[in-house]
Structures are given as C-alpha cells and as structure tokens.
Design an enzyme around this catalytic site. Structure first.
Site, mmCIF file in Angstrom:
data_model
loop_
_atom_site.group_PDB
_atom_site.id
_atom_site.type_symbol
_atom_site.label_atom_id
_atom_site.label_comp_id
_atom_site.label_asym_id
_atom_site.label_seq_id
_atom_site.Cartn_x
_atom_site.Cartn_y
_atom_site.Cartn_z
ATOM 1 N N ASP A 53 1.044 -1.325 -0.062
ATOM 2 C CA ASP A 53 -0.076 -0.144 -0.201
ATOM 3 C C ASP A 53 1.042 1.171 0.325
ATOM 4 O O ASP A 53 2.164 1.208 1.235
ATOM 5 C CB ASP A 53 -1.022 0.215 1.290
ATOM 6 C CG ASP A 53 -2.308 -0.842 1.138
ATOM 7 O OD1 ASP A 53 -2.316 -1.460 -0.306
ATOM 8 O OD2 ASP A 53 -2.275 -1.588 2.212
ATOM 9 N N LYS A 54 0.194 2.632 -0.787
ATOM 10 C CA LYS A 54 1.015 3.587 -0.597
ATOM 11 C C LYS A 54 1.421 4.286 0.743
ATOM 12 O O LYS A 54 2.385 4.140 0.769
ATOM 13 C CB LYS A 54 0.400 4.337 -1.528
ATOM 14 C CG LYS A 54 0.678 6.341 -1.023
ATOM 15 C CD LYS A 54 0.099 7.203 -2.161
ATOM 16 C CE LYS A 54 0.839 8.324 -2.194
ATOM 17 N NZ LYS A 54 -0.082 9.663 -2.562
#
Length: 246
Positions: A53-54
């Site tokens: 995930d970012k």
C-alpha cells in the site's frame, strides 16, 4: 531507494511510506512511483510481483524479466511467501493471537468499477505477537491515559488492506490509518510527535529464489521516520533490530 537485494533476475528495495508502487487510477495526480524510481536506479526494466500500500513502507520486490515475474507472482498468489510486518497500534493487544476474520473485497469506485460488489467475503488470517507497550499520561478520548502497542504480524492470506482491517476488527487500529483507524489517536500522534505516516512497515520477506530454488530471506528495519516514533515511545533499539523485543 535503499537496495536490500539484487541479482541478475530480481531486486528488493525499501519503499518509503507515501510512495505508490506503480501508476494507479486511485491516485491520478501522483507523479512518482517505486517502479519508475527503481527502473531508473538500476538502468533496466523492472516488473512488479506483489503490492505494498502507498502509506506502508518496507520490502518491495521486483523481477527483472517476465519469466521471473511470473514465477515470483505464482509464489505470492499461492501463499508461499512469508511476510512479516511491524505496526504501532492503539491500546494493549493480547500477548499473541490469530485473527481469523473473512473480509469482503474493498472496491475502489474508479479502479474496480467493473468488479462484482456482491462477492462473498474471502478467508483472511493474520498471526500477531506483541513486542512492546507504552502508556502516556495524556487523555485521548474518554480515558485519562493513552496506551499503545508495537506488534509484529504475519498475514497468511493477502487480502486488500488485510492487516489494517484485521487490527481494526480487534479494536487495535494502526496509528496513522486515516481509513480504518482512530482519528483522535491519529491527531494525537500528529500533534505530539509530528507523525504524518501510517505506522505499518513490511520488515521481513521469505521466499524461494525462482531460479536457484534456494530459500531467500530479506530483512529491514522499519525506517527512520518509524524509528523516531518508536524512540519517542521509549522502545529504543527495537525499531533498528528486526528480531529484537522490548
């Protein structure tokens, strides 16, 4: 980015929090991507084989050719890769536990516009153990003090946002999680520690080398921004030594 492993067919780097793995419809305005940065750093094309995930930092693996990408992707898809994470969460967790809670697929309005919204929840399992605890003399919400835990987690399945959603399910959300977390504690960490990130990091990865067939273990500390918060909570060296407990 820091290179954790490199050979003729694959590379592993430490992705910082806030960096997308590759271009996505979810964040159309972003211009920097891990794939692009690693490609420029090693001077050759790279192929993503799993997601991070970012807002999550830590170990990210790329293949350097299509055949290796397929082989690595098969390992991730089959659940053969052992992944370890560290997170700072609200409250005191149990000493150890298993979260066995099926998750319905989280759909993005743009990227998943054609996906089935009625798909049944999928099995999701996460093992965890508590490494450290801290109690701060600050009222957050209805309690006179604020309690936090540093936990190590091993997801046995790979559902979207699995760790973040599982920790919310057991009422110990990750600090800095603006989607599944506790806004009051997120704000407390911003105000008192200047924290601007999700306190979740991928710190270890064990897989089988796709060509030699040998076990391959990669480890990294959670990163300087994560370590700063760990130090502020009095947990010292635990952020810099991946296997160390408080």
């Amino acid at each position: 980015m820091e290179i954790l492993y490199l050979d003729d067919v694959m590379i592993a780097v430490h992705k910082p929090s806030g960096l997308l793995v590759h271009r996505s419809l979810i964040d159309k305005h972003e211009t920097r991507f891990a794939l692009q940065l690693v490609r420029d750093q090693v001077g050759r094309r790279v192929y993503p084989v799993h997601r991070l995930d970012k807002p999550t930092s830590g170990i990210l693996v790329f293949a350097l050719d299509p055949a290796t990408a397929r082989a690595l992707n098969d390992q991730f898809t089959a659940g053969l890769v052992q992944k370890t994470y560290r997170a700072i969460v609200r409250g005191y967790t149990d000493q150890a536990g298993v979260i066995d809670y099926a998750l319905r697929e989280e759909l993005d309005k743009i990227a998943d516009a054609l996906a089935d919204p009625d798909k049944a929840p999928q099995q999701a399992i996460t093992h965890y153990r508590r490494l450290c605890t801290a109690e701060l003399p600050h009222p957050v919400g209805r309690y006179g003090t604020a309690r936090y835990s540093l936990v190590e987690l091993q997801p046995k399945t790979g559902r979207k946002h699995q760790i973040r959603r599982h920790l919310r399910h057991i009422f110990h959300p990750v600090i800095g999680d603006t989607t599944h977390g506790d806004g009051r504690h997120n704000q407390f960490f911003r105000d008192h520690f200047g924290n601007q990130r999700l306190l979740l990091a991928a710190t270890a990865l064990h897989l089988i080398h796709p060509h030699s067939g040998e076990p391959l273990a990669m480890r990294t500390a959670p990163g300087a921004d994560f370590a700063r918060i760990v130090n502020a909570l009095g947990w010292g060296e635990v952020a810099r030594v991946s296997g160390k407990d408080c």
